[in-house]
Design a protein around this motif. Structure first.
Motif, PDB file in Angstrom:
ATOM      1  N   CYS A 151       1.092  -1.327  -0.070  1.00 11.76           N
ATOM      2  CA  CYS A 151      -0.039  -0.150  -0.008  1.00 11.76           C
ATOM      3  C   CYS A 151       0.703   1.368   0.080  1.00 11.76           C
ATOM      4  N   GLU A 171      -0.578   4.098   0.269  1.00 10.33           N
ATOM      5  CA  GLU A 171      -1.320   5.368   0.789  1.00 10.33           C
ATOM      6  C   GLU A 171      -1.897   6.320  -0.010  1.00 10.33           C
ATOM      7  N   CYS A 181      -8.589   3.847  -3.278  1.00  8.08           N
ATOM      8  CA  CYS A 181      -9.689   3.120  -3.032  1.00  8.08           C
ATOM      9  C   CYS A 181     -10.658   3.865  -2.202  1.00  8.08           C
ATOM     10  N   ALA A 203      -8.716   1.219   2.643  1.00 11.71           N
ATOM     11  CA  ALA A 203      -7.405   1.154   2.578  1.00 11.71           C
ATOM     12  C   ALA A 203      -7.034   0.800   4.237  1.00 11.71           C
ATOM     13  N   ALA A 236      -5.154  -2.605   5.581  1.00 16.32           N
ATOM     14  CA  ALA A 236      -3.837  -2.586   6.456  1.00 16.32           C
ATOM     15  C   ALA A 236      -4.240  -3.503   7.565  1.00 16.32           C
ATOM     16  N   CYS A 258      -6.827   0.092  -7.170  1.00 13.14           N
ATOM     17  CA  CYS A 258      -5.619   0.133  -6.385  1.00 13.14           C
ATOM     18  C   CYS A 258      -4.432  -0.062  -7.419  1.00 13.14           C
ATOM     19  N   SER A 317      -1.452  -0.711  -6.620  1.00 13.39           N
ATOM     20  CA  SER A 317      -0.297  -1.449  -6.045  1.00 13.39           C
ATOM     21  C   SER A 317      -0.870  -3.016  -5.569  1.00 13.39           C
ATOM     22  N   VAL A 336      -3.041  -4.032  -4.067  1.00 15.58           N
ATOM     23  CA  VAL A 336      -3.150  -4.322  -2.237  1.00 15.58           C
ATOM     24  C   VAL A 336      -4.360  -5.332  -2.326  1.00 15.58           C
ATOM     25  N   PRO A 371      -7.738  -4.363  -1.545  1.00 14.78           N
ATOM     26  CA  PRO A 371      -8.413  -4.076  -0.429  1.00 14.78           C
ATOM     27  C   PRO A 371      -9.715  -4.722  -0.080  1.00 14.78           C
TER      28      PRO A 371
END
Lengths: 238, 133
Positions: free
Chosen positions: A145, A147, A151, A168, A172, A211, A213, A215, A217
């Motif tokens: 992530c 940041e 999202c 997010a 996390a 997203c 990256s 991730v 979510p």
């Protein structure tokens, strides 16, 4: 390298304005020009009052997140001509306090996100057979992530529920559950096991689509739910 | 000081309108929007249904007159629309439950199209039953 002119319709807002408006700029671009570079060219050559935020230019810092043609992207890695539209509409992220033009206040996002206590680095899952240097327990890498807040901007539930923790922060928390590294997990699970926590998600899963990256979510929120159910049934030993 | 500064900044939050802002969005978002739309439609239907049932208290003449109206083609078309809403909401809701429990999260699009195929088949049979039989 061939060049062509592209029209940019840019969201404008300054403190004290009664309402935002859009300004139109024409920028000469080539096959490699990114949206961020075009915005920098506008700021440099046409309107020095245009407020943009950026840093790394290679999708690592997450600071240039914005909406381009209605979709959340990192402007630094969004090619202008690949958008395929004669006019490119650029707007700030949604669901965040607007500071000026294309810049939003990420403070509330960071405040929520930081409550997950996600470390910056994680145990690397890549090259599991790679030799590890003496004295180093295992290979590490940065968390996925960055940041950027894309999202949170794309989520339809955040749009109508200001108290929702958002994709997010929930993603996390799942990372911390996966790899606690000293962090107390039960308080975090208590935090997300609430009306405005992971149960608030309605599975639009747009967070995972935007997203930059990987991730995922949305997938992480569902994993959190499974973990909470497992713990409620006494099936988890974590 | 930070909080005071923030209070001046407007938040661009679309509220419930954001549920239906499907332009440029992906399948999951569109399904979410349609689920909300059909859900609201079904709530409206439920209210209308209860109002209609209250006609029973007004005697057989009132009820019989309504039944005649209910047999008209225009009314049957509304039933067909209702059937479409029920099938979409029910079967997409099943997908939401499964995915929401972590089942098929990364196959949610295939799950959606599979269930919509089932919805289409049931709809054809149901609509045929309403309009033809």
């Amino acid at each position: 390298m061939s060049e062509q002119k592209v029209t940019f319709r840019v969201f404008r807002y300054k403190q004290g304005d009664t309402a935002p408006h859009y300004d139109t700029f024409t920028v000469t671009v080539n096959e490699r020009t990114t949206v961020l570079e075009a915005l920098q060219a506008i700021r440099r050559d046409q309107d020095g009052t245009l407020v943009i935020r950026h840093s790394c230019h290679h999708a690592s810092c997450g600071t240039c997140g914005m909406r381009v043609n209605g979709k959340e992207v990192l402007a630094c890695v969004t090619n202008v001509l690949e958008l395929g539209t004669p006019t490119v509409t650029v707007e700030p992220l949604q669901n965040a306090p607007l500071i000026s033009d294309l810049v939003v206040d990420m403070g509330p996002f960071y405040e929520t996100f930081s409550q997950a206590h996600l470390p910056f680095v994680r145990r690397s899952e890549y090259l599991p057979d790679a030799e590890v240097a003496e004295g180093v327990p295992f290979h590490m890498r940065f968390e996925s992530c960055i940041e950027c807040g894309l999202c949170v901007s794309a989520c339809p539930v955040v749009a109508s529920d200001a108290e929702y923790l958002g994709p997010a922060a929930l993603a996390a928390v799942w990372r911390v559950v996966q790899e606690p590294r000293g962090t107390e997990v039960p308080p975090l699970l208590d935090w997300v096991n609430s009306e405005h926590g992971c149960w608030r998600c309605h599975v639009a899963l747009e967070c995972s689509e935007v997203c930059p990256s990987n991730v995922d979510p949305g997938g992480n929120i569902m994993a959190l739910r499974q973990e909470l159910v497992r713990r409620a049934l006494g099936l988890s030993h974590g | 000081m930070l909080q005071e500064t923030r209070a001046l900044h407007p938040v661009r939050r679309r509220g419930w309108k954001g549920w239906f802002a499907v332009r440029k969005r992906h399948l999951g978002y569109v399904a979410f929007a349609l689920n909300r739309l059909t859900g609201l439609g079904l709530v409206l239907y439920l209210i209308i249904h209860l109002v209609v049932l209250s006609m029973l208290a007004r005697g057989p003449e009132t009820w019989d007159a309504f039944i005649e109206l209910a047999k008209s083609p225009a009314f049957l078309l509304l039933d067909v629309i209702l059937l479409a809403g029920i099938l979409f909401h029910g079967l997409n809701g099943l997908r939401v439950i499964l995915v929401g429990l972590g089942i098929g999260v990364h196959r949610h699009k295939e799950l959606f199209w599979g269930l919509m195929l089932l919805a289409a088949i049931l709809f054809i049979f149901g609509a045929w039953g309403f309009l033809v039989v």
